[in-house]
Write a protein that holds these residues in place. Structure first.
Motif, short mmCIF file in Angstrom:
data_model
loop_
_atom_site.label_atom_id
_atom_site.label_comp_id
_atom_site.label_asym_id
_atom_site.label_seq_id
_atom_site.Cartn_x
_atom_site.Cartn_y
_atom_site.Cartn_z
N ILE A 211 -10.57 -89.75 28.16
CA ILE A 211 -9.27 -89.30 27.62
C ILE A 211 -9.17 -89.66 26.15
CG2 ILE A 211 -6.77 -89.67 27.78
CD1 ILE A 211 -7.28 -90.25 30.83
N LEU B 36 -6.67 -82.57 30.57
CA LEU B 36 -5.29 -82.41 31.04
C LEU B 36 -4.47 -83.66 30.73
CD1 LEU B 36 -6.00 -80.52 34.37
CD2 LEU B 36 -4.67 -79.65 32.45
N SER B 37 -5.09 -84.83 30.84
CA SER B 37 -4.37 -86.07 30.50
C SER B 37 -4.11 -86.14 29.00
CB SER B 37 -5.18 -87.29 30.94
OG SER B 37 -5.12 -87.46 32.33
N GLN C 107 11.85 -97.30 26.09
CA GLN C 107 11.34 -95.97 26.35
C GLN C 107 12.37 -94.91 26.02
OE1 GLN C 107 8.00 -95.73 27.32
NE2 GLN C 107 8.34 -97.82 26.65
N ARG D 221 -1.34 -83.87 27.50
CA ARG D 221 -0.12 -83.74 28.30
C ARG D 221 1.14 -83.57 27.48
NH1 ARG D 221 -1.87 -88.88 29.63
NH2 ARG D 221 -0.66 -90.55 28.72
N ALA E 236 -10.09 -83.23 33.91
CA ALA E 236 -9.06 -84.26 34.11
C ALA E 236 -8.74 -84.96 32.80
CB ALA E 236 -9.53 -85.27 35.16
N ARG F 260 8.62 -104.74 28.04
CA ARG F 260 8.89 -103.83 29.14
C ARG F 260 8.95 -104.59 30.46
NH1 ARG F 260 5.62 -98.32 28.61
NH2 ARG F 260 7.27 -97.74 30.09
N GLY G 192 -11.21 -91.00 33.40
CA GLY G 192 -10.34 -92.10 33.03
C GLY G 192 -10.26 -92.28 31.55
N ARG G 193 -9.93 -93.50 31.14
CA ARG G 193 -9.46 -93.71 29.80
C ARG G 193 -10.49 -93.41 28.73
NH1 ARG G 193 -7.09 -99.38 28.13
NH2 ARG G 193 -9.32 -99.81 28.23
N GLU H 155 -4.29 -102.60 33.82
CA GLU H 155 -4.16 -102.33 32.40
C GLU H 155 -3.54 -100.94 32.20
OE1 GLU H 155 -7.28 -102.20 28.61
OE2 GLU H 155 -8.00 -102.29 30.68
N ASP H 156 -2.61 -100.85 31.29
CA ASP H 156 -1.95 -99.57 30.99
C ASP H 156 -2.99 -98.53 30.56
OD1 ASP H 156 -0.10 -97.63 30.40
OD2 ASP H 156 0.71 -98.64 28.65
N GLY H 157 -2.94 -97.38 31.16
CA GLY H 157 -3.87 -96.31 30.81
C GLY H 157 -5.17 -96.39 31.58
N ASN H 158 -5.29 -97.41 32.40
CA ASN H 158 -6.58 -97.66 33.03
C ASN H 158 -6.44 -98.10 34.49
OD1 ASN H 158 -9.30 -97.50 32.67
ND2 ASN H 158 -9.53 -99.58 31.85
N ARG I 242 0.94 -100.33 26.49
CA ARG I 242 0.49 -99.46 25.40
C ARG I 242 1.54 -98.43 25.00
NH1 ARG I 242 -4.02 -96.49 26.92
NH2 ARG I 242 -4.75 -96.31 24.80
N GLY I 243 2.68 -98.43 25.65
CA GLY I 243 3.74 -97.51 25.28
C GLY I 243 4.46 -97.98 24.02
N PRO I 244 5.47 -97.22 23.58
CA PRO I 244 6.14 -97.53 22.31
C PRO I 244 7.23 -98.59 22.49
CG PRO I 244 7.00 -95.50 23.22
CD PRO I 244 5.97 -96.00 24.21
N GLU J 284 -9.02 -95.81 40.08
CA GLU J 284 -8.99 -95.08 41.35
C GLU J 284 -9.95 -95.82 42.26
OE1 GLU J 284 -8.83 -91.06 41.95
OE2 GLU J 284 -8.42 -90.49 39.88
N ARG K 227 -1.87 -90.36 38.65
CA ARG K 227 -2.81 -89.86 39.67
C ARG K 227 -3.46 -91.02 40.43
NH1 ARG K 227 -4.81 -86.43 35.81
NH2 ARG K 227 -6.63 -87.75 35.48
N THR L 13 -0.70 -84.93 35.32
CA THR L 13 -1.73 -84.99 34.28
C THR L 13 -1.95 -86.40 33.75
OG1 THR L 13 -0.09 -84.46 32.59
CG2 THR L 13 -1.29 -82.61 33.55
N HIS L 14 -1.09 -87.34 34.10
CA HIS L 14 -1.30 -88.72 33.61
C HIS L 14 -2.25 -89.45 34.56
CE1 HIS L 14 -0.77 -92.69 32.10
NE2 HIS L 14 0.17 -92.34 31.25
N GLN L 15 -3.32 -89.98 33.99
CA GLN L 15 -4.35 -90.60 34.82
C GLN L 15 -3.80 -91.77 35.64
OE1 GLN L 15 -4.10 -90.73 31.54
NE2 GLN L 15 -4.85 -92.68 30.69
N PRO M 155 -0.99 -93.41 21.72
CA PRO M 155 -0.25 -93.82 22.92
C PRO M 155 -0.51 -92.87 24.08
CG PRO M 155 1.27 -93.15 21.14
CD PRO M 155 -0.12 -93.08 20.60
N VAL M 156 -0.65 -93.39 25.25
CA VAL M 156 -1.02 -92.54 26.38
C VAL M 156 0.07 -92.33 27.40
CG1 VAL M 156 -3.48 -93.03 26.26
CG2 VAL M 156 -1.97 -94.52 27.58
N SER M 157 1.11 -93.13 27.37
CA SER M 157 2.08 -92.97 28.46
C SER M 157 3.27 -92.14 28.01
CB SER M 157 2.53 -94.32 28.97
OG SER M 157 3.10 -95.05 27.92
#
Lengths: 235, 235, 235, 235, 235, 235
Positions: free
Chosen positions: C81, C116-117, F161, C120, C113, F49, C77-78, F70-73, F41-43, F76, F109, F104-106, C233-235
């Motif tokens: 990453i 790969l994240s 986006q 990306r 994992a 958003r 996870g984060r 939370e974005d990026g988190n 957390r995106g631009p 699972e 997944r 590949t994006h956590q 930035p992650v997304s």
């Protein structure tokens, strides 16, 4: 021979490889069970699922270890791996049975991942199917024609699930054994994916020695290993 | 137990599962070989590959049947299937070994396809690796640590190939057994993909009966079944 | 060219792609290493695995970054990453090497994992094999015939593992390179699964410019990025 | 470097890897084409597809060999393999491009099988996509942003197909390059599955020697090797 | 809607997708059957398998075309493709059902390959399971709970097989439907792998027009198209 | 019909299956959206958003539920599963759309894993592609030729986006639909992997009843279920 079967909830093991464990019992093999949770969030009735699992273990003459995790919340990672490593250290199994990792149930996936990690120095890991498995493609089969009725009785020990959980369906269970059997050119079969299987072609029959270390006695009370006390090397 | 190993050319069987066949021999199992071609287009010397394959069969105490097909031209389809069906009818094997069907050599692919078709009512088919296999992902292993030297001797019976065919390399062969062994937590292993494998968990040791029908005696002269004489039902 | 190799524990990178990194070094490429844990739960002796990894990095003329995670407990996870993203931000690699995600070791899976994240948006990610990988099916090979001995020396830098960890076996390591080499029609090869590989067919030779930004200097002391300071930035 | 591209029909090569071949041409690499059939059953107009393929070869500065097989009837097996082996023997390619074998068109499948067999001693085989491919999962990409317009011109050499065959669609072709490019973080890419790819990490630039044997001159007239004259060992 | 189901032998279609065809019949869809061989090498009794297939077609209100190939010898390649193309040209199906290509029976494989080739311009191809299929991993299911008894009756039309062929087993057939149903959260299901499936989400109900061209009337006498008369473009 | 689409961030659903949801809307189906994070957390620019996602939901006439993670988190495991279970319980969907788990994006997944777990008793789960998906191999297609322009408008609702995130590229989006369409023999298609899909072949048109329970009204304020309050059985 010593085998250890690991499941996420009471009844998972019996559904997945109950007849095969009965065959081990009939051969005189030692059978151990490790159940990661007590399944406390399922549709159980008053008589606890703990008791039902104990009954099933008794039918199998198997030792029983509880993993002590929360139903629906088996962790992926070190805590679960440590629990499996301890069970392996106690029972020195020659072979482990567990869930196929391709499963939509999070506890099944986490259990499979933990077992595959904990067993990474072992030679034999076979993977069984659950009602929530996906794309199950078995390659090793056990003939259970003589054991299918006994398997049904074994599963009936998990009375609360048979009565109330739509995914525990004895008729479907028989159809599953019939289907896999037909594909393996048998009447009834339990089917396994093989992570690693060592086919023993040694010329002499294997002595089932009395020098075997005693398997862990049945332990009905859940335990959880204290964090920090992990003594089995992992890398 | 009776096993039949099928390969496209002289040496394919020994390269793929020679040590496992030696283990069968040591157990007293009956071993039969079916070789689809005489490999006449390979880099053989004067001493024919037929003789080399006969020598290898003798080392294995195995019967030998020739498929009678042309090297490089094993057909996909009924003719090849019929040859395999006849070999099965004669030796009544409990298990068949053959090439994995994922292979870049056309004769290996065709042989694998023919065996999978001919054996479709059998319960056990294991698939071995060749130097031309691709994406080989084995799940069943046989411990051959005690047999790796004997396997080398067995392969050396195919002298013409060892000396002249770049894809027959004893050092690479040992590395292969070491690699698969390491992955299976053994010192040396032969590795198999499993199309179907029946794990015998019956409580009683299996009698290896003297009433077994005699396996086909070694037949050095190639034969090809007359078209139209096929008597084994195929559907 | 700049490459970054990421492994879960000291020695993972060298075992998986050590000869390839030596080839990069010989070309004058910049090599960076990111090691997620110090492997403190393995069978190390007094001389720490940190020092061994530093020695290996020195042999490779490589920068070294420590991920700062706990052995056996690399998170999926984060957090993981973010550590990889920081290493990428510092070294601007053209290509990343890491574990194949199909592996029974939880730290290897989690590291794969995370890489790969984090990678990306990159164009090149190659995946190497570990002793605990499963179903490894490589499609890209590097000829390491001239480097296999140097690779052994590189791995010997991880003395504590070579002496005490059964899964670090120099003989098996050579067999692995020989096996993959044979399959790729080479003498010795390192083999990679390819998540994405950009084959550069540009007509002009790529200048290996002196204007490259300096790679992060070797950082032997483990660090862990403060939570909340993540700026990529992650997304 | 020398490359050989093999396709079943006129236009298959250009559709599958035309831009990559243009990149080879720009680097000064030698490019050879082997086209198994003249595509005589397609919707061609008066100007023959032979001429169109010759025009495309001329744009690529490539030699052209015809396989001489019948459209819709490329054989799986020795005859096709022999034709590819001869082309390999003449041009000594370092790398072969051909159809992915997972394709619903029988000629594409047969061509792929023949090339994989004929090239089984080679180190590099890359597989391209066709409109009839299925489950194409590429792992190696070539940046063709600078070449996409030239690729369109190259494909337009196959005028009869562009005008009349619904599966040759320039707009879809651009979308394909854009889609694969986007996935590879490029603007336009050609994408390949890799059977085996040798990544050359040698420190010295590879001399493109003048001592190379001349590639077969373009041969517009179809030929078919006489049966029985096959001299390339196949096993 | 118009559907065409293609099988290698009498009874293959009914075993694989009989209940689904009954559902089509109940909706008023047009159903066509193409059976590649008359199954003349199976264990039929005096009443011919041709008659049995005609009976099954009558129950389905389906047209019937015979492919005219020899049992056990369905060719892979153009002749078989042409037969399927003709059947497609006559009945203009919206969707084709056929064998999964992963099957150990050579006729099933060849039929699947021919259908996939012939249907390569169509939008919908679904693949059914046979007793000899391997690694069947369905993703599309049809609820046949209301039709399972009728399916049994349909299969009983193939009396000779039900009585004598061990791989035609009504009990196993029901278990198969129950197993797939359970996995799809239904009581009974027929299951399909999907090569391509177009899910129609158009807002308006599709008119099942009376302007449909008449389907080919049942043709009990086998035919084989003259070679050279093939008029359907293949590339 | 009622459908629920689940995505990790604002815009994931529209990118993955926006046109298909527009087709559902046009049929009068009820559409629900569950977005696991606000993508904070995106631009994004000043206009949140959240608002963009609300706009997109309005265009789709869809209800909107926020997962509150939370974005990026996205976790699972149980917390995420519970959120999806609640959304299922409220809207009783017949079918769920979500990310393919091979990504590949956590967050993608984790969302896919949670949906597959939560939906394990449902009959229909379709999986869409994201820019970070890997090895996407669709088998079910929806014809979106008439909707591709409207899909672009829908995605433009996610203005922040489209302007700033390199992985949101309208031109690549169109190329993707054109590519998948071409492969499915359509002009434009959205493509899905199928975990389970129930093809409804019932003879009567399905009444789209007015007795449907009202879908959850749009809930713009993020919520997170209190831990311990989970009431949906999971096993």
């Amino acid at each position: 021979m010593r085998v250890l079967a690991v499941g996420a909830h009471p009844d998972d093991i019996e559904l997945g490889c109950g007849a095969t464990l009965l065959a081990h019992q009939a051969r005189g093999d030692e059978v151990g069970l490790l159940v990661m949770t007590t399944g406390e969030r399922g549709p159980q009735d008053a008589r606890s699922r703990i008791g039902e699992q104990e009954d099933a273990a008794a039918i199998l003459s198997a030792s029983l270890i509880w993993g002590g995790f929360e139903d629906g919340n088996v962790p992926e990672g070190r805590d679960a791996i440590t629990v499996v490593q301890r069970a392996i250290a106690r029972s020195s199994p020659d072979l482990i049975y567990t869930h196929t990792p391709r499963d939509t149930h999070q506890d099944h996936r986490a259990t499979a991942a933990a077992v595959l990690s904990a067993a990474r120095r072992m030679r034999q890991v076979l993977l069984y199917e659950s009602p929530t498995s996906i794309q199950f493609t078995p390659s090793i089969f056990v003939d259970v024609a003589a054991l299918i009725e006994s398997k049904m009785d074994l599963v009936r020990a998990h009375m609360s699930q048979v009565l109330k959980n739509g995914l525990v369906d004895l008729e479907a269970l028989e159809a599953q054994a019939r289907y896999h059997g037909f594909r393996a050119r048998l009447r009834y079969a339990e089917a396994f994916e093989s992570d690693r299987f060592l086919w023993d072609l040694a010329p002499m029959p294997q002595p089932r020695a009395s020098e075997r270390v005693a398997l862990q006695e049945p332990g009905p009370s859940p335990f959880r290993p204290p964090v920090g006390e992990i003594d089995v090397p992992v890398s």
